[in-house]
Write a protein that holds these residues in place. Structure first.
Motif, PDB file in Angstrom:
ATOM      1  N   MET A   1       5.150 -19.514  12.187  1.00 54.09           N
ATOM      2  CA  MET A   1       3.827 -19.157  11.671  1.00 54.09           C
ATOM      3  C   MET A   1       3.721 -17.634  11.572  1.00 54.09           C
ATOM      4  O   MET A   1       4.291 -16.899  12.357  1.00 54.09           O
ATOM      5  CB  MET A   1       2.712 -19.675  12.577  1.00 54.09           C
ATOM      6  N   THR A   2       2.987 -17.172  10.557  1.00 56.28           N
ATOM      7  CA  THR A   2       2.790 -15.740  10.396  1.00 56.28           C
ATOM      8  C   THR A   2       1.330 -15.473  10.077  1.00 56.28           C
ATOM      9  O   THR A   2       0.656 -16.297   9.461  1.00 56.28           O
ATOM     10  CB  THR A   2       3.679 -15.189   9.268  1.00 56.28           C
ATOM     11  N   ASP A   3       0.843 -14.319  10.510  1.00 55.89           N
ATOM     12  CA  ASP A   3      -0.531 -13.959  10.212  1.00 55.89           C
ATOM     13  C   ASP A   3      -0.593 -12.959   9.061  1.00 55.89           C
ATOM     14  O   ASP A   3      -1.630 -12.361   8.810  1.00 55.89           O
ATOM     15  CB  ASP A   3      -1.220 -13.385  11.450  1.00 55.89           C
ATOM     16  N   ARG A   4       0.520 -12.806   8.362  1.00 52.73           N
ATOM     17  CA  ARG A   4       0.523 -11.906   7.201  1.00 52.73           C
ATOM     18  C   ARG A   4      -0.111 -12.605   6.003  1.00 52.73           C
ATOM     19  O   ARG A   4       0.135 -13.781   5.757  1.00 52.73           O
ATOM     20  CB  ARG A   4       1.943 -11.466   6.871  1.00 52.73           C
ATOM     21  N   LEU A   5      -0.905 -11.845   5.271  1.00 52.00           N
ATOM     22  CA  LEU A   5      -1.603 -12.413   4.120  1.00 52.00           C
ATOM     23  C   LEU A   5      -0.631 -12.639   2.970  1.00 52.00           C
ATOM     24  O   LEU A   5       0.313 -11.864   2.783  1.00 52.00           O
ATOM     25  CB  LEU A   5      -2.717 -11.463   3.664  1.00 52.00           C
ATOM     26  N   PRO A   6      -0.857 -13.665   2.163  1.00 49.83           N
ATOM     27  CA  PRO A   6      -0.020 -13.910   0.980  1.00 49.83           C
ATOM     28  C   PRO A   6      -0.367 -12.907  -0.117  1.00 49.83           C
ATOM     29  O   PRO A   6      -0.864 -13.254  -1.204  1.00 49.83           O
ATOM     30  CB  PRO A   6      -0.384 -15.349   0.592  1.00 49.83           C
ATOM     31  N   LEU A   7      -0.100 -11.676   0.178  1.00 45.81           N
ATOM     32  CA  LEU A   7      -0.538 -10.556  -0.650  1.00 45.81           C
ATOM     33  C   LEU A   7       0.601  -9.546  -0.767  1.00 45.81           C
ATOM     34  O   LEU A   7       1.220  -9.179   0.237  1.00 45.81           O
ATOM     35  CB  LEU A   7      -1.766  -9.903  -0.008  1.00 45.81           C
ATOM     36  N   SER A   8       0.886  -9.108  -1.984  1.00 51.94           N
ATOM     37  CA  SER A   8       1.908  -8.088  -2.213  1.00 51.94           C
ATOM     38  C   SER A   8       1.243  -6.749  -2.492  1.00 51.94           C
ATOM     39  O   SER A   8       0.305  -6.665  -3.291  1.00 51.94           O
ATOM     40  CB  SER A   8       2.792  -8.464  -3.412  1.00 51.94           C
ATOM     41  N   VAL A   9       1.736  -5.715  -1.825  1.00 50.80           N
ATOM     42  CA  VAL A   9       1.264  -4.353  -2.055  1.00 50.80           C
ATOM     43  C   VAL A   9       2.365  -3.595  -2.787  1.00 50.80           C
ATOM     44  O   VAL A   9       3.534  -3.656  -2.383  1.00 50.80           O
ATOM     45  CB  VAL A   9       0.937  -3.640  -0.732  1.00 50.80           C
ATOM     46  N   PHE A  10       2.004  -2.905  -3.865  1.00 52.94           N
ATOM     47  CA  PHE A  10       3.008  -2.088  -4.549  1.00 52.94           C
ATOM     48  C   PHE A  10       2.479  -0.674  -4.766  1.00 52.94           C
ATOM     49  O   PHE A  10       1.288  -0.466  -5.010  1.00 52.94           O
ATOM     50  CB  PHE A  10       3.479  -2.737  -5.852  1.00 52.94           C
ATOM     51  N   ILE A  11       3.399   0.275  -4.648  1.00 48.58           N
ATOM     52  CA  ILE A  11       3.072   1.702  -4.696  1.00 48.58           C
ATOM     53  C   ILE A  11       4.092   2.389  -5.590  1.00 48.58           C
ATOM     54  O   ILE A  11       5.302   2.212  -5.410  1.00 48.58           O
ATOM     55  CB  ILE A  11       3.142   2.329  -3.292  1.00 48.58           C
ATOM     56  N   ILE A  12       3.641   3.168  -6.566  1.00 53.48           N
ATOM     57  CA  ILE A  12       4.566   3.972  -7.355  1.00 53.48           C
ATOM     58  C   ILE A  12       4.656   5.354  -6.722  1.00 53.48           C
ATOM     59  O   ILE A  12       3.663   5.880  -6.207  1.00 53.48           O
ATOM     60  CB  ILE A  12       4.164   4.064  -8.839  1.00 53.48           C
ATOM     61  N   ALA A  13       5.852   5.947  -6.756  1.00 57.26           N
ATOM     62  CA  ALA A  13       6.035   7.217  -6.045  1.00 57.26           C
ATOM     63  C   ALA A  13       7.198   8.016  -6.617  1.00 57.26           C
ATOM     64  O   ALA A  13       8.141   7.458  -7.198  1.00 57.26           O
ATOM     65  CB  ALA A  13       6.290   6.953  -4.560  1.00 57.26           C
ATOM     66  N   ARG A  14       7.109   9.307  -6.425  1.00 54.39           N
ATOM     67  CA  ARG A  14       8.229  10.217  -6.665  1.00 54.39           C
ATOM     68  C   ARG A  14       7.981  11.486  -5.855  1.00 54.39           C
ATOM     69  O   ARG A  14       6.932  12.112  -5.968  1.00 54.39           O
ATOM     70  CB  ARG A  14       8.376  10.570  -8.147  1.00 54.39           C
ATOM     71  N   ASP A  15       8.935  11.848  -5.029  1.00 56.23           N
ATOM     72  CA  ASP A  15       8.849  13.045  -4.189  1.00 56.23           C
ATOM     73  C   ASP A  15       7.550  13.060  -3.376  1.00 56.23           C
ATOM     74  O   ASP A  15       6.783  14.020  -3.410  1.00 56.23           O
ATOM     75  CB  ASP A  15       8.968  14.318  -5.040  1.00 56.23           C
ATOM     76  N   GLU A  16       7.335  12.000  -2.639  1.00 59.95           N
ATOM     77  CA  GLU A  16       6.133  11.833  -1.830  1.00 59.95           C
ATOM     78  C   GLU A  16       6.468  11.686  -0.347  1.00 59.95           C
ATOM     79  O   GLU A  16       5.730  11.034   0.398  1.00 59.95           O
ATOM     80  CB  GLU A  16       5.351  10.604  -2.298  1.00 59.95           C
ATOM     81  N   ALA A  17       7.556  12.308   0.102  1.00 63.03           N
ATOM     82  CA  ALA A  17       7.994  12.136   1.491  1.00 63.03           C
ATOM     83  C   ALA A  17       6.920  12.546   2.489  1.00 63.03           C
ATOM     84  O   ALA A  17       6.818  11.963   3.578  1.00 63.03           O
ATOM     85  CB  ALA A  17       9.273  12.933   1.738  1.00 63.03           C
ATOM     86  N   ASP A  18       6.099  13.521   2.128  1.00 62.39           N
ATOM     87  CA  ASP A  18       5.069  14.010   3.044  1.00 62.39           C
ATOM     88  C   ASP A  18       3.822  13.143   3.055  1.00 62.39           C
ATOM     89  O   ASP A  18       2.963  13.291   3.928  1.00 62.39           O
ATOM     90  CB  ASP A  18       4.689  15.450   2.684  1.00 62.39           C
ATOM     91  N   ARG A  19       3.718  12.184   2.093  1.00 65.31           N
ATOM     92  CA  ARG A  19       2.488  11.401   1.998  1.00 65.31           C
ATOM     93  C   ARG A  19       2.719   9.893   1.999  1.00 65.31           C
ATOM     94  O   ARG A  19       1.779   9.140   2.255  1.00 65.31           O
ATOM     95  CB  ARG A  19       1.716  11.779   0.721  1.00 65.31           C
ATOM     96  N   ILE A  20       3.919   9.456   1.703  1.00 61.93           N
ATOM     97  CA  ILE A  20       4.159   8.032   1.497  1.00 61.93           C
ATOM     98  C   ILE A  20       3.930   7.196   2.754  1.00 61.93           C
ATOM     99  O   ILE A  20       3.622   5.996   2.665  1.00 61.93           O
ATOM    100  CB  ILE A  20       5.589   7.794   0.951  1.00 61.93           C
ATOM    101  N   ALA A  21       4.049   7.801   3.931  1.00 58.04           N
ATOM    102  CA  ALA A  21       3.881   7.027   5.169  1.00 58.04           C
ATOM    103  C   ALA A  21       2.463   6.475   5.306  1.00 58.04           C
ATOM    104  O   ALA A  21       2.279   5.343   5.780  1.00 58.04           O
ATOM    105  CB  ALA A  21       4.228   7.879   6.384  1.00 58.04           C
TER     106      ALA A  21
END
Length: 262
Positions: A1-21
């Motif tokens: 069993m998992t409590d994770r939602l059946p939901l996909s998150v997607f993020i577009i990025a380029r040179d975002e090492a300081d913010r992507i976290a």
């Protein structure tokens, strides 16, 4: 069993090492998957994202809308949550989304608008008066997709789709610094002009006179930048200059067109 939602998150990025976290950490652990679409980062963006548990997919940059449509296609769930690399889900918004999936009320709409509010580097949370705008970011991709525009990235719902609003907010850290902001405005104004010319749209030359003062008024008073004090004055000036720059570049392009035909 998992409590994770059946939901996909997607993020577009380029040179975002300081913010992507921040966007990844705001959703990882309670959604089914987090996907980062990287368009050729030369910094540690990919390494940071993978270390936090995101799946990274490389795709050359085709423009904002097409890149987000590519991201949609990589997701294994039909219900999607889109974040930009400079955004994050606040605790209140996370709790609201979890509650809707827990009781099934997420299906009361085909797409949910989320208020996205500005958050600056010297702040820990968006101010109550922070400028914000609603966008559909939580949605069923069977009922709507991102537009194909290379400049504008907006979810376009199908005719008859049910759209509602969430009460939680998304924090938007769009400005790393003033230097970054000026560069971003300069790049984006050029992209806007290219898009307008491709669509055959022309701006009246009278806006060379009116664009700056009208835009300053809009930013300082309507967007309530005045409440930030001197920082708000700076923001309003930069916004007005960015809007003026768009008109100036459009006029410059017209002059160059005339030179080619002479």
């Amino acid at each position: 069993m998992t409590d994770r939602l059946p939901l996909s998150v997607f993020i577009i990025a380029r040179d975002e090492a300081d913010r992507i976290a921040r966007p990844i950490e705001s959703v990882i652990g309670w959604v089914d998957e987090v996907i980062v679409i990287d368009s050729g980062s030369t910094d540690e963006t990919v390494a940071v994202a993978e270390q936090l548990g995101a799946r990274v997919i490389r795709n050359d940059w085709p423009g904002y809308g097409p890149q987000k449509r590519f991201g949609e296609d990589q997701c294994r769930n039909d219900w999607l949550l889109n974040l930009d690399a400079d955004e994050e889900v606040t605790p209140g918004l996370a709790a609201e989304i979890k509650a809707k999936f827990a009781d099934g009320s997420y299906a009361d709409a085909d797409g949910w608008r989320i208020m996205i509010r500005d958050l600056y580097a010297h702040e820990t949370a968006p101010a109550p008066w922070a400028y914000g705008y609603h966008q559909i970011r939580l949605y069923d991709r069977r009922k709507g997709r991102f537009s194909a525009s290379t400049v504008h990235d907006t979810v376009r719902p199908e005719e008859g789709a049910r759209i509602s609003n969430l009460s939680g907010i998304m924090a938007h850290r769009s400005i790393r610094s003033l230097d970054f902001q000026v560069g971003k405005y300069n790049r984006y104004s050029g992209m806007q002009v290219d898009d307008m010319r491709a669509r055959g749209r022309k701006l009246p030359k009278s806006r060379l006179l009116t664009e700056f003062p009208v835009s300053f008024f809009k930013a300082y008073f309507v967007r309530k930048y005045r409440k930030y004090g001197w920082w708000g004055f700076i923001l309003a000036m930069n916004y007005a200059h960015a809007r003026f720059l768009r008109v100036a570049k459009a006029y410059e392009a017209e002059l160059l067109d005339r030179t080619k035909t002479d």
